[in-house]
Design a protein around this motif. Structure first.
Motif, PDB file in Angstrom:
ATOM      1  N   CYS A 214      43.968  25.560  46.142  1.00  0.00           N
ATOM      2  CA  CYS A 214      42.556  25.919  46.303  1.00  0.00           C
ATOM      3  C   CYS A 214      41.652  24.781  45.831  1.00  0.00           C
ATOM      4  CB  CYS A 214      42.242  27.201  45.531  1.00  0.00           C
ATOM      5  SG  CYS A 214      42.991  28.675  46.262  1.00  0.00           S
TER       6      CYS A 214
ATOM      7  N   ILE B 126      39.435  33.614  51.219  1.00  0.00           N
ATOM      8  CA  ILE B 126      40.530  32.823  50.660  1.00  0.00           C
ATOM      9  C   ILE B 126      41.854  33.346  51.203  1.00  0.00           C
ATOM     10  CG2 ILE B 126      41.693  32.095  48.542  1.00  0.00           C
ATOM     11  CD1 ILE B 126      38.963  32.732  47.128  1.00  0.00           C
TER      12      ILE B 126
ATOM     13  N   ARG C 240      40.469  33.085  41.495  1.00  0.00           N
ATOM     14  CA  ARG C 240      39.020  33.322  41.622  1.00  0.00           C
ATOM     15  C   ARG C 240      38.216  32.324  40.781  1.00  0.00           C
ATOM     16  NH1 ARG C 240      41.062  38.602  41.373  1.00  0.00           N
ATOM     17  NH2 ARG C 240      40.708  39.713  43.321  1.00  0.00           N
TER      18      ARG C 240
ATOM     19  N   ILE D  44      33.278  35.726  46.768  1.00  0.00           N
ATOM     20  CA  ILE D  44      34.636  35.786  47.308  1.00  0.00           C
ATOM     21  C   ILE D  44      34.779  37.098  48.063  1.00  0.00           C
ATOM     22  CG2 ILE D  44      37.086  35.938  46.746  1.00  0.00           C
ATOM     23  CD1 ILE D  44      36.486  34.054  44.366  1.00  0.00           C
TER      24      ILE D  44
ATOM     25  N   GLU E 288      36.693  39.996  49.236  1.00  0.00           N
ATOM     26  CA  GLU E 288      37.919  40.653  48.771  1.00  0.00           C
ATOM     27  C   GLU E 288      38.566  41.419  49.919  1.00  0.00           C
ATOM     28  OE1 GLU E 288      39.237  40.152  45.880  1.00  0.00           O
ATOM     29  OE2 GLU E 288      37.572  39.260  44.790  1.00  0.00           O
TER      30      GLU E 288
ATOM     31  N   ILE F 136      41.565  38.758  48.276  1.00  0.00           N
ATOM     32  CA  ILE F 136      42.140  37.445  48.561  1.00  0.00           C
ATOM     33  C   ILE F 136      43.393  37.715  49.387  1.00  0.00           C
ATOM     34  CG2 ILE F 136      43.325  35.458  47.544  1.00  0.00           C
ATOM     35  CD1 ILE F 136      41.371  35.691  45.166  1.00  0.00           C
TER      36      ILE F 136
END
Length: 180
Positions: A89, A116, A132, A140, A142, A144
């Motif tokens: 990442c 992500i 995170r 972000i 959700e 992931i």
């Protein structure tokens, strides 16, 4: 505290979608009007192409995709998939500067969204909170997405003092989609 890796869905383009609308070698100069059409470069059939469409955003938590960043990370000692995923990442985002986000995304960095997706070897366990924390701003989307991928490679040496359980090292890959 494990996870069950998901299979990556296979997206097969529908030929009816790819070639709908204008004729095959339409003279339209507007690239937006030509999305999904086969175009000829004039060099020969090997160099024909299909004009791309914006990527689908359903299930990503955003309406507009701006770009996708790709990264790779590894943990050579200790076989820690979380460490490899964090490095993937970081690798995806660390060599970018996008100073115009405030002008492109309504609401700027606070409204920028991050989808992500991380590929790790089957059976890997990830601490998603550590992942995170890699991202300094943006929302972000959700959850992931963790999928089976990456690689368990052989390093040729096992060093127990460094936490090695075997001579394998974990390689993870990440795709970070940025949008709003």
């Amino acid at each position: 505290t494990g996870f069950t890796p998901a299979r990556v869905p296979v997206r097969t383009p529908n030929p009816a979608d790819l070639f709908s609308g204008l004729s095959v070698n339409s003279p339209s100069a507007d690239p937006v009007a030509r999305r999904g059409q086969r175009v000829t470069t004039g060099v020969g059939p090997r160099f024909d192409a299909v004009v791309s469409r914006p990527p689908p955003t359903e299930g990503m938590g955003m309406n507009h995709v701006l770009f996708v960043e790709i990264g790779m990370g590894a943990d050579q000692h200790g076989q820690d998939a979380t460490k490899a995923a964090v490095r993937a990442c970081r690798n995806a985002i660390e060599f970018n500067s996008i100073p115009s986000i405030r002008q492109i995304v309504p609401g700027g960095y606070d409204n920028m969204k991050l989808h992500i997706q991380i590929g790790v070897p089957k059976g890997a366990v990830l601490d998603l909170e550590k992942i995170r924390r890699v991202f300094p701003y943006g929302q972000i989307c959700e959850p992931i997405e963790v999928v089976e991928g990456g690689l368990m490679a052989r390093s040729g040496i096992k060093i127990p003092e460094m936490g090695d359980k075997s001579d394998e090292f974990v390689i993870a890959v990440a795709a970070i989609t940025i949008g709003y």
